[in-house]
Design an enzyme around this catalytic site. Sequence first.
Site, PDB file in Angstrom:
ATOM      1  N   GLN A  29      30.065  -5.350   0.846  1.00 18.71           N
ATOM      2  CA  GLN A  29      29.393  -4.775  -0.334  1.00 18.71           C
ATOM      3  C   GLN A  29      29.314  -3.263  -0.183  1.00 18.71           C
ATOM      4  O   GLN A  29      28.893  -2.574  -1.104  1.00 18.71           O
ATOM      5  CB  GLN A  29      27.974  -5.339  -0.455  1.00 18.71           C
ATOM      6  CG  GLN A  29      27.931  -6.843  -0.614  1.00 18.71           C
ATOM      7  CD  GLN A  29      26.508  -7.356  -0.455  1.00 18.71           C
ATOM      8  OE1 GLN A  29      25.749  -7.437  -1.406  1.00 18.71           O
ATOM      9  NE2 GLN A  29      26.136  -7.699   0.759  1.00 18.71           N
TER      10      GLN A  29
ATOM     11  N   ASP B 190      31.253   2.606   1.653  1.00 13.32           N
ATOM     12  CA  ASP B 190      31.755   3.546   2.665  1.00 13.32           C
ATOM     13  C   ASP B 190      33.095   3.025   3.191  1.00 13.32           C
ATOM     14  O   ASP B 190      33.524   1.930   2.840  1.00 13.32           O
ATOM     15  CB  ASP B 190      30.716   3.737   3.786  1.00 13.32           C
ATOM     16  CG  ASP B 190      30.464   2.459   4.579  1.00 13.32           C
ATOM     17  OD1 ASP B 190      31.433   1.830   5.043  1.00 13.32           O
ATOM     18  OD2 ASP B 190      29.275   2.078   4.746  1.00 13.32           O
TER      19      ASP B 190
ATOM     20  N   HIS C 294      32.332  -4.006  -4.001  1.00  7.23           N
ATOM     21  CA  HIS C 294      31.538  -3.097  -4.841  1.00  7.23           C
ATOM     22  C   HIS C 294      32.222  -1.735  -5.013  1.00  7.23           C
ATOM     23  O   HIS C 294      31.582  -0.768  -5.410  1.00  7.23           O
ATOM     24  CB  HIS C 294      30.130  -2.931  -4.270  1.00  7.23           C
ATOM     25  CG  HIS C 294      29.284  -4.164  -4.439  1.00  7.23           C
ATOM     26  ND1 HIS C 294      28.048  -4.323  -3.851  1.00  7.23           N
ATOM     27  CD2 HIS C 294      29.502  -5.303  -5.147  1.00  7.23           C
ATOM     28  CE1 HIS C 294      27.549  -5.517  -4.181  1.00  7.23           C
ATOM     29  NE2 HIS C 294      28.415  -6.119  -4.953  1.00  7.23           N
TER      30      HIS C 294
ATOM     31  N   CYS D  61      40.251   6.124 -13.384  1.00  2.48           N
ATOM     32  CA  CYS D  61      40.397   6.788 -14.675  1.00  2.48           C
ATOM     33  C   CYS D  61      40.003   5.806 -15.778  1.00  2.48           C
ATOM     34  O   CYS D  61      40.586   4.723 -15.875  1.00  2.48           O
ATOM     35  CB  CYS D  61      41.843   7.245 -14.865  1.00  2.48           C
ATOM     36  SG  CYS D  61      42.134   7.984 -16.478  1.00  2.48           S
TER      37      CYS D  61
ATOM     38  N   ASN E  43      21.160 -10.079  11.155  1.00  7.83           N
ATOM     39  CA  ASN E  43      20.463  -9.050  10.374  1.00  7.83           C
ATOM     40  C   ASN E  43      19.294  -8.516  11.200  1.00  7.83           C
ATOM     41  O   ASN E  43      18.929  -9.076  12.232  1.00  7.83           O
ATOM     42  CB  ASN E  43      19.958  -9.659   9.060  1.00  7.83           C
ATOM     43  CG  ASN E  43      19.754  -8.626   7.961  1.00  7.83           C
ATOM     44  OD1 ASN E  43      20.476  -7.633   7.884  1.00  7.83           O
ATOM     45  ND2 ASN E  43      18.768  -8.845   7.100  1.00  7.83           N
ATOM     46  N   LEU E  44      18.713  -7.437  10.711  1.00 11.52           N
ATOM     47  CA  LEU E  44      17.547  -6.876  11.394  1.00 11.52           C
ATOM     48  C   LEU E  44      16.356  -7.815  11.279  1.00 11.52           C
ATOM     49  O   LEU E  44      15.540  -7.931  12.198  1.00 11.52           O
ATOM     50  CB  LEU E  44      17.226  -5.518  10.767  1.00 11.52           C
ATOM     51  CG  LEU E  44      16.288  -4.593  11.515  1.00 11.52           C
ATOM     52  CD1 LEU E  44      16.813  -4.302  12.907  1.00 11.52           C
ATOM     53  CD2 LEU E  44      16.122  -3.285  10.740  1.00 11.52           C
ATOM     54  N   GLU E  45      16.277  -8.490  10.127  1.00 10.58           N
ATOM     55  CA  GLU E  45      15.141  -9.389   9.854  1.00 10.58           C
ATOM     56  C   GLU E  45      15.667 -10.491   8.938  1.00 10.58           C
ATOM     57  O   GLU E  45      16.734 -10.327   8.340  1.00 10.58           O
ATOM     58  CB  GLU E  45      14.038  -8.600   9.146  1.00 10.58           C
ATOM     59  CG  GLU E  45      14.521  -8.074   7.806  1.00 10.58           C
ATOM     60  CD  GLU E  45      13.789  -6.846   7.316  1.00 10.58           C
ATOM     61  OE1 GLU E  45      12.792  -6.460   7.928  1.00 10.58           O
ATOM     62  OE2 GLU E  45      14.241  -6.295   6.309  1.00 10.58           O
TER      63      GLU E  45
ATOM     64  N   ALA F 197      22.415  -4.208  14.227  1.00  6.72           N
ATOM     65  CA  ALA F 197      23.808  -4.639  14.057  1.00  6.72           C
ATOM     66  C   ALA F 197      24.683  -4.228  15.240  1.00  6.72           C
ATOM     67  O   ALA F 197      25.572  -4.981  15.649  1.00  6.72           O
ATOM     68  CB  ALA F 197      24.368  -4.046  12.759  1.00  6.72           C
TER      69      ALA F 197
HETATM   70  N1  APR Z   1      21.137  -3.611  11.760  1.00  6.77           N
HETATM   71  C1  APR Z   1      21.156  -4.781  11.042  1.00  6.77           C
HETATM   72  N2  APR Z   1      20.591  -4.923   9.836  1.00  6.77           N
HETATM   73  C2  APR Z   1      19.948  -3.862   9.320  1.00  6.77           C
HETATM   74  C3  APR Z   1      19.872  -2.618   9.995  1.00  6.77           C
HETATM   75  C4  APR Z   1      20.506  -2.524  11.266  1.00  6.77           C
HETATM   76  N3  APR Z   1      20.499  -1.389  11.991  1.00  6.77           N
HETATM   77  N4  APR Z   1      19.162  -1.754   9.214  1.00  6.77           N
HETATM   78  C5  APR Z   1      18.808  -2.434   8.118  1.00  6.77           C
HETATM   79  N5  APR Z   1      19.278  -3.703   8.169  1.00  6.77           N
HETATM   80  C6  APR Z   1      19.143  -4.775   7.182  1.00  6.77           C
HETATM   81  C7  APR Z   1      17.862  -4.742   6.385  1.00  6.77           C
HETATM   82  O1  APR Z   1      16.858  -5.482   7.067  1.00  6.77           O
HETATM   83  C8  APR Z   1      18.280  -5.403   5.075  1.00  6.77           C
HETATM   84  O2  APR Z   1      18.095  -6.811   5.117  1.00  6.77           O
HETATM   85  O3  APR Z   1      20.181  -4.597   6.236  1.00  6.77           O
HETATM   86  C9  APR Z   1      19.769  -5.089   4.977  1.00  6.77           C
HETATM   87  C10 APR Z   1      20.130  -4.049   3.943  1.00  6.77           C
HETATM   88  O4  APR Z   1      19.794  -4.551   2.677  1.00  6.77           O
HETATM   89  P1  APR Z   1      20.010  -3.688   1.352  1.00  6.77           P
HETATM   90  O5  APR Z   1      19.482  -2.309   1.563  1.00  6.77           O
HETATM   91  O6  APR Z   1      19.460  -4.463   0.224  1.00  6.77           O
HETATM   92  O7  APR Z   1      21.606  -3.556   1.224  1.00  6.77           O
HETATM   93  P2  APR Z   1      22.666  -4.616   0.677  1.00  6.77           P
HETATM   94  O8  APR Z   1      22.200  -6.006   0.916  1.00  6.77           O
HETATM   95  O9  APR Z   1      23.972  -4.221   1.223  1.00  6.77           O
HETATM   96  O10 APR Z   1      22.647  -4.310  -0.876  1.00  6.77           O
HETATM   97  C11 APR Z   1      23.508  -5.033  -1.708  1.00  6.77           C
HETATM   98  O11 APR Z   1      22.858  -3.820  -3.661  1.00  6.77           O
HETATM   99  O12 APR Z   1      22.226  -1.742  -4.452  1.00  6.77           O
HETATM  100  C12 APR Z   1      23.251  -2.681  -4.418  1.00  6.77           C
HETATM  101  O13 APR Z   1      25.553  -2.394  -4.700  1.00  6.77           O
HETATM  102  C13 APR Z   1      24.493  -2.128  -3.801  1.00  6.77           C
HETATM  103  O14 APR Z   1      26.041  -3.126  -2.245  1.00  6.77           O
HETATM  104  C14 APR Z   1      24.661  -2.923  -2.536  1.00  6.77           C
HETATM  105  C15 APR Z   1      23.967  -4.218  -2.885  1.00  6.77           C
END
Ligand code: APR
Length: 233
Positions: free
Chosen positions: A93, A96, A111, A119, A204-206, A222
């Site tokens: 998603q 980068d 995404h 364009c 995941n972190l949580e 991660a």
């Molecule tokens: N290591 C592992 N997990 C982590 C870390 C880390 N260092 N830091 C944060 N996280 C976890 C957070 O706990 C959270 O559950 O990564 C997750 C990030 O969640 P979001 O910020 O919601 O990102 P994401 O799930 O990728 O968002 C999905 O939403 O805004 C749109 O299009 C955008 O692609 C994005 C989509």
Amino acid sequence: MTDYKNIVVLTGAGVSAESGLQTFRDNGGLWEGQRVEDVATPEAFAANPAFVQKFYNLRRQQLLTPSVTRNAAHDALAAFEQSFLGEFTLVTQNVDNLHQQAGSKNIFPMHGELLKARCVSCDSVCEWSDDILAESACGHCGCRASLRPHIVWFGEMPLYMSGIEEALERCDLFVSIGTSSVVYPAAGFAQVAHYNGATTVELNLEPSAHGSKFDKAYYGLATQVVPNFFAKL
Ligand code: APR
């Protein structure tokens, strides 16, 4: 070596957090100081294109600063793909380019990609590492004021969906990494994989929104849990 033959990995912002890129939902609901609906919707772009372009120009500049580089989690995924004898699909998603920088090959950036421009006149997509300005011309049709970030905004259809759905049908292991699992359709991929018979794992972190539904889960940074998990696979 693992008995799994077909692995799908889904990544989100958490995999790039330790590379210095902010996640979306860990900062009081703001993404780099902005409300998502002010910068990541077609309506926001139609209402104030200069503001939205400036926001993504800043994100592109940030991505290209030398301090933002791939981390051990991106590296572990790329190294695993290279050594794995089965089919490996990485769905991200993230917009980068850090998975690509690490060497991931079979990747679906669903995404979009920050380092590409699209364009709206001829629908072509091209590599883009500079700012997109009002006077920027499309490299394909030459049209001016027609370039937008190659980003899937809320309300738009994610990219590569047919390839992703096919991979989800075939996979016997699905691993979700660094995503809060709140944005669909990606948030539903684990369930699709589960219905197709795959083992599902969350790194995941949580616990994410669907954390309790995974067959296995490992929580931590991660850069630690991802290399550990794939080293033991
Ligand atoms: N290591 C592992 N997990 C982590 C870390 C880390 N260092 N830091 C944060 N996280 C976890 C957070 O706990 C959270 O559950 O990564 C997750 C990030 O969640 P979001 O910020 O919601 O990102 P994401 O799930 O990728 O968002 C999905 O939403 O805004 C749109 O299009 C955008 O692609 C994005 C989509």
